[in-house]
Design a protein around this motif. Structure first.
Motif, mmCIF file in Angstrom:
data_model
loop_
_atom_site.group_PDB
_atom_site.id
_atom_site.type_symbol
_atom_site.label_atom_id
_atom_site.label_comp_id
_atom_site.label_asym_id
_atom_site.label_seq_id
_atom_site.Cartn_x
_atom_site.Cartn_y
_atom_site.Cartn_z
ATOM 1 N N MET A 1 1.043 -1.100 0.022
ATOM 2 C CA MET A 1 0.122 -0.359 -0.197
ATOM 3 C C MET A 1 0.645 1.096 0.423
ATOM 4 O O MET A 1 1.929 1.380 1.030
ATOM 5 N N SER A 2 0.598 2.308 -0.814
ATOM 6 C CA SER A 2 1.495 3.298 -0.942
ATOM 7 C C SER A 2 1.333 4.234 0.057
ATOM 8 O O SER A 2 -0.422 4.167 1.198
ATOM 9 N N THR A 3 1.268 5.556 0.312
ATOM 10 C CA THR A 3 1.490 6.495 1.586
ATOM 11 C C THR A 3 0.091 7.344 1.288
ATOM 12 O O THR A 3 -0.400 7.252 0.464
ATOM 13 N N PRO A 4 -0.804 7.454 2.328
ATOM 14 C CA PRO A 4 -2.700 7.806 1.886
ATOM 15 C C PRO A 4 -2.283 9.463 1.455
ATOM 16 O O PRO A 4 -1.246 9.910 1.691
ATOM 17 N N VAL A 5 -2.581 9.861 0.675
ATOM 18 C CA VAL A 5 -3.251 10.857 0.336
ATOM 19 C C VAL A 5 -4.597 11.069 0.423
ATOM 20 O O VAL A 5 -5.707 10.633 0.443
ATOM 21 N N ARG A 6 -4.891 12.308 0.348
ATOM 22 C CA ARG A 6 -5.745 12.858 0.355
ATOM 23 C C ARG A 6 -6.401 13.565 -0.601
ATOM 24 O O ARG A 6 -5.974 14.463 -1.704
ATOM 25 N N SER A 7 -7.767 13.173 -0.993
ATOM 26 C CA SER A 7 -8.442 13.184 -2.338
ATOM 27 C C SER A 7 -9.674 14.059 -2.083
ATOM 28 O O SER A 7 -10.446 13.313 -1.171
ATOM 29 N N VAL A 8 -10.288 14.805 -3.048
ATOM 30 C CA VAL A 8 -11.368 15.526 -3.055
ATOM 31 C C VAL A 8 -12.348 14.904 -4.154
ATOM 32 O O VAL A 8 -12.105 15.093 -5.470
ATOM 33 N N LEU A 9 -13.548 14.367 -4.021
ATOM 34 C CA LEU A 9 -14.341 13.519 -4.464
ATOM 35 C C LEU A 9 -15.535 14.582 -4.855
ATOM 36 O O LEU A 9 -16.202 15.352 -3.637
ATOM 37 N N ALA A 10 -16.333 14.668 -6.207
ATOM 38 C CA ALA A 10 -17.394 15.913 -5.685
ATOM 39 C C ALA A 10 -18.797 14.778 -6.312
ATOM 40 O O ALA A 10 -18.124 13.529 -7.533
ATOM 41 N N LEU A 11 -19.844 14.863 -5.667
ATOM 42 C CA LEU A 11 -20.747 13.407 -6.150
ATOM 43 C C LEU A 11 -22.295 14.676 -6.370
ATOM 44 O O LEU A 11 -22.466 15.581 -5.673
ATOM 45 N N GLY A 12 -22.890 13.596 -7.637
ATOM 46 C CA GLY A 12 -23.940 14.859 -8.013
ATOM 47 C C GLY A 12 -24.839 13.845 -8.182
ATOM 48 O O GLY A 12 -25.013 12.657 -8.719
ATOM 49 N N SER A 13 -26.384 13.968 -8.035
ATOM 50 C CA SER A 13 -27.869 13.079 -8.504
ATOM 51 C C SER A 13 -28.981 14.252 -9.591
ATOM 52 O O SER A 13 -29.100 14.499 -7.886
ATOM 53 N N ASN A 14 -28.862 13.790 -10.063
ATOM 54 C CA ASN A 14 -30.258 14.587 -10.559
ATOM 55 C C ASN A 14 -31.355 13.733 -11.101
ATOM 56 O O ASN A 14 -32.479 14.050 -11.766
ATOM 57 N N LEU A 15 -31.384 11.893 -10.609
ATOM 58 C CA LEU A 15 -32.503 11.198 -11.155
ATOM 59 C C LEU A 15 -33.077 9.590 -9.943
ATOM 60 O O LEU A 15 -31.803 10.021 -9.019
ATOM 61 N N GLY A 16 -33.899 9.961 -9.634
ATOM 62 C CA GLY A 16 -34.181 8.614 -8.296
ATOM 63 C C GLY A 16 -34.479 9.450 -6.729
ATOM 64 O O GLY A 16 -34.779 11.208 -6.748
ATOM 65 N N GLU A 17 -34.086 8.917 -6.168
ATOM 66 C CA GLU A 17 -33.982 9.502 -4.567
ATOM 67 C C GLU A 17 -32.866 9.906 -4.866
ATOM 68 O O GLU A 17 -32.587 9.348 -3.943
ATOM 69 N N ARG A 18 -32.731 11.180 -5.009
ATOM 70 C CA ARG A 18 -31.465 11.628 -4.769
ATOM 71 C C ARG A 18 -30.287 11.801 -3.498
ATOM 72 O O ARG A 18 -29.269 10.994 -3.940
ATOM 73 N N GLU A 19 -31.480 12.498 -2.378
ATOM 74 C CA GLU A 19 -30.447 12.459 -1.405
ATOM 75 C C GLU A 19 -30.034 10.919 -0.776
ATOM 76 O O GLU A 19 -29.113 10.815 -0.164
ATOM 77 N N GLY A 20 -31.323 9.600 -0.819
ATOM 78 C CA GLY A 20 -30.489 8.588 -0.723
ATOM 79 C C GLY A 20 -29.416 7.937 -1.210
ATOM 80 O O GLY A 20 -28.052 7.562 -1.024
#
Length: 168
Positions: A1-20
């Motif tokens: 395993m390499s040294t852990p790296v901080r990463s930022v991910l963006a999530l989006g939803s506009n179909l279905g039960e979006r919040e869930g």
């Protein structure tokens, strides 16, 4: 395993039960043994940006993870989670059950057409920048404060903090 790296991910939803879908996607992303959730932003509601005019509104959020996955492996993990949530790629920027983008991977910069880092359009998207600034007021992107980039993003006026509808 390499040294852990901080990463930022963006999530989006506009179909279905979006919040869930967003909540489950965060759990699914961090269920990988080499991905640990560090923090998550509030959810925001936005109009569709760049897609078909009749697209439903999006719910968006940003998370910060610590990962031992290499950048392309992290992207593959994100795409696997999209598929688990029935993501269909028909129209570019079209409606979707789930979209997960790798915004940053530590300080890595890359012009790779499969994974450009930092994400090439993130600096102009309030639906990424504003939740990120709420999550981490000291965050920077390309040396610029994320909060400052959010303040001048063209889509900021159409963004609002999402409040779940009260349930009976």
């Amino acid at each position: 395993m390499s040294t852990p790296v901080r990463s930022v991910l963006a999530l989006g939803s506009n179909l279905g039960e979006r919040e869930g879908i967003l909540e489950q996607a965060v759990a699914d992303l961090s269920a990988h043994p080499l991905v640990r959730l560090v923090r998550s932003s509030p959810i925001v509601a936005t109009k569709s940006v760049g897609g078909p005019a009749d697209s439903p509104d999006y719910l968006n959020m940003v998370i910060e993870v610590e990962t031992g996955l290499e950048p392309l492996a992290l992207l593959a993990h994100c795409q696997d989670i999209e598929q688990r949530h029935d993501r269909v790629r028909v129209v570019r920027w079209g409606p979707r059950t789930l979209d997960v983008d790798v915004i940053t991977y530590g300080d890595t910069t890359s012009e790779d057409p499969v994974l450009t880092l930092p994400h090439p359009r993130a600096a102009g998207r309030a639906f990424v920048l504003q939740p990120w600034a709420w999550m981490d007021p000291h965050a920077t992107l390309g040396g610029a404060p994320v909060a400052g980039l959010a303040a001048v993003a063209a889509d900021l006026a159409g963004l609002r903090r999402y409040e779940q509808d009260p349930r009976p």
